[in-house]
Design an enzyme around this catalytic site. Structure first.
Site, mmCIF file in Angstrom:
data_model
loop_
_atom_site.group_PDB
_atom_site.id
_atom_site.type_symbol
_atom_site.label_atom_id
_atom_site.label_comp_id
_atom_site.label_asym_id
_atom_site.label_seq_id
_atom_site.Cartn_x
_atom_site.Cartn_y
_atom_site.Cartn_z
ATOM 1 N N HIS A 1 0.982 -1.178 -0.016
ATOM 2 C CA HIS A 1 0.029 0.045 0.185
ATOM 3 C C HIS A 1 0.874 1.207 -0.030
ATOM 4 C CE1 HIS A 1 1.066 -2.094 3.724
ATOM 5 N NE2 HIS A 1 1.207 -0.628 4.094
ATOM 6 N N CYS A 2 2.159 1.246 -0.115
ATOM 7 C CA CYS A 2 3.145 2.252 -0.165
ATOM 8 C C CYS A 2 3.762 2.345 -1.479
ATOM 9 C CB CYS A 2 4.089 2.242 0.962
ATOM 10 S SG CYS A 2 3.491 1.832 2.650
ATOM 11 N N ILE A 3 4.513 1.402 -1.670
ATOM 12 C CA ILE A 3 5.479 1.608 -2.897
ATOM 13 C C ILE A 3 5.003 1.615 -4.088
ATOM 14 C CG2 ILE A 3 7.624 0.504 -3.657
ATOM 15 C CD1 ILE A 3 7.821 1.524 -0.924
ATOM 16 N N ASP B 1 2.909 5.694 -3.602
ATOM 17 C CA ASP B 1 3.607 6.852 -3.348
ATOM 18 C C ASP B 1 4.316 7.617 -4.612
ATOM 19 O OD1 ASP B 1 2.609 6.011 -0.796
ATOM 20 O OD2 ASP B 1 4.512 5.712 -0.110
#
Ligand code: SAJ
Length: 436
Positions: free
Chosen positions: A270-272, A275
């Protein structure tokens, strides 16, 4: 009494909005430091769970949460008017991408709409949600400026401080991961540092909210691009007839100037995967094309298709068609030893295989079922020689530590290894991602 005094004598009342994998650990850290904390969330189930002392975040210790609730240091509510009684507030809500892969900052805006009548003098507001440079000033400051009595840096403080939670990380947690913080004014940064220093052993002040927002995006864009490079190295090595894993391991012996990243079936989490698009989107509004982000995205998002091509070619070499083949997927979460399937490449691979007519089963000790689009699967309960040997090919997608890979090696007809779990195993039926 001023805010700094209340922070120092622990009488400050702290609020955390968003009680997920970032907000709940943060709330508990503040209670550990002796602050009274109100957790606010729209999810009544989360609020009830906390008020019953029932933990739901693996990185939080059950006994510590239960104790904080028992001592009335931690309460939870769906009521945003609690903000009027708070001295400090951290906002930890999701910042996903929408269908067009553009930033969805609706959760931040929705919070501000709910608390705008309750923000007051002598409070500190810190945005922690990962977002594009400029967001804090564009999305939060206007609500403060609407109130003529509130003057940022004088009688109210506003900062951005990126979350650096790595779910499942046994070494780094909220209290021992350095925290970057940047305020709308220097005074805001100082007050923010004063508070966060009470729970985190290193707080790094930067010169503005935009700087702090950019720090986080650099951290994760750096990862996405280097993972993209590792994946392209895998594809190049397949064409060169060398083993990318051997190449990367050997390159990693260089004690300086190199950082190891490894190929994989794609970019999950859910980040890389998300973002970097906050950064490229913002730059597009400034008429700049962030090419590295786009290229890494192209490479990373086509890895699932590349893995399916590997599976297809291995089946063909064994006079089998992907259509009708029985395929066992090992591991579906986006990285090892966790149960999170968000953006997991396994989901893309399963969908591609299903559309190609394969018969698919999966085994994942952390994930017991998958339901997405028109895929509905349950994990095999256990791996046995019998049930593995029924499949035409076994595909390793997530290398959970507890999986019996030796059993898989001796029981599988064919193996596609996308995580190099069979690094030194001599078995002609193993096809590794990245090996020519
Ligand atoms: N991946 C590769 N090759 C690599 C590293 C990762 O293919 O060399 C894949 C993983 O399998 C996964 C995806 O990339 O599908 C993301 O993996 P990740 O290790 O970056 O894990 P995340 O998504 O949990 O990232 C978080 C981030 N933490 C925060 O944003 C606060 C990231 O900044 C951390 O560096 C990362 O954890 C970490 O180091 O574990």
């Amino acid at each position: 009494m001023g805010l700094v005094e209340k922070i120092n004598d622990k009488s400050a009342k702290i609020g955390v909005i968003g009680l997920g994998y970032v907000g709940l650990p943060l709330a508990v850290e503040f209670t550990n430091a002796g602050y009274e904390v109100v957790g606010i969330d729209i999810d009544q189930k989360k609020v009830n769970s906390i008020n019953f002392g029932k933990n739901y975040i693996k990185d939080v210790r059950d006994d510590i949460l239960k104790n904080a609730v028992k001592k009335k240091l931690l309460t939870a509510s769906t009521n945003f008017n609690e903000v009027k009684n708070l001295d400090a507030l951290s906002i930890c809500v999701p910042t996903p991408l929408n269908k067009e892969k553009n930033p969805d900052i609706s959760f931040i805006v929705s919070v501000m709409e709910k608390i705008k009548d309750y923000i007051h003098e002598n409070m500190l507001i810190v945005l922690e949600s990962t977002t594009y440079p400029g967001s804090t000033k564009e999305l939060i400051l206007p609500y403060i400026n609407k109130n003529d009595e509130l003057i940022p840096g004088e009688n109210i403080c506003l900062c951005f401080s990126p979350e650096r939670i790595d779910p499942g990380n046994k070494e780094y947690n909220t209290s021992n991961t350095p925290k970057v913080i940047g305020g709308v004014t220097d005074k805001c940064s100082d007050v923010g540092k004063e508070l966060y220093s009470k729970i985190i052993n290193r707080v790094v002040v930067v010169s503005s909210t935009e700087t702090a927002e950019m720090v986080k995006l650099l951290e994760n864009t750096f990862r996405a691009i280097n993972i993209g490079l590792a994946n392209e190295v895998a594809i190049m090595c397949e064409k060169l007839g060398v083993n990318a894993w051997e190449v990367i391991d050997a390159a990693a012996t260089k004690p300086f100037g190199f950082m190891k990243f490894t190929p994989g079936p794609g970019l999950g989490g859910h980040c890389i995967p998300i973002d970097p698009y906050y950064l490229s989107w913002k730059l597009k509004t400034l008429d700049y094309d962030a090419r590295f982000i786009k290229l890494a995205g192209e490479i990373n998002t086509q890895m699932p298709k590349h893995v399916v091509e590997l599976i297809t070619s291995v089946l063909n070499e064994n006079q089998k068609s992907i259509n009708g083949s029985k395929i066992l997927i090992i591991g579906v979460s986006y990285k090892k030893n966790i149960d999170d399937c968000r953006e997991s490449p396994a989901l893309d691979i399963i969908e591609l295989l299903k559309n190609a007519g394969s018969i698919i089963e999966f085994y994942d000790p952390f994930v017991n079922k998958l339901e997405f689009n028109d895929v509905k699967l349950r994990s095999l309960d256990t791996l046995t020689k019998d049930n593995i040997s029924k499949f035409d090919v076994t595909v390793i997608l997530t290398d959970h530590s507890q999986i019996d890979f030796a059993l898989i090696n001796e029981s599988s007809k064919l193996i596609i290894d996308t995580r190099n779990v069979f690094k030194d195993v001599k078995n002609k039926n193993i096809k590794r991602l990245g090996e020519g």
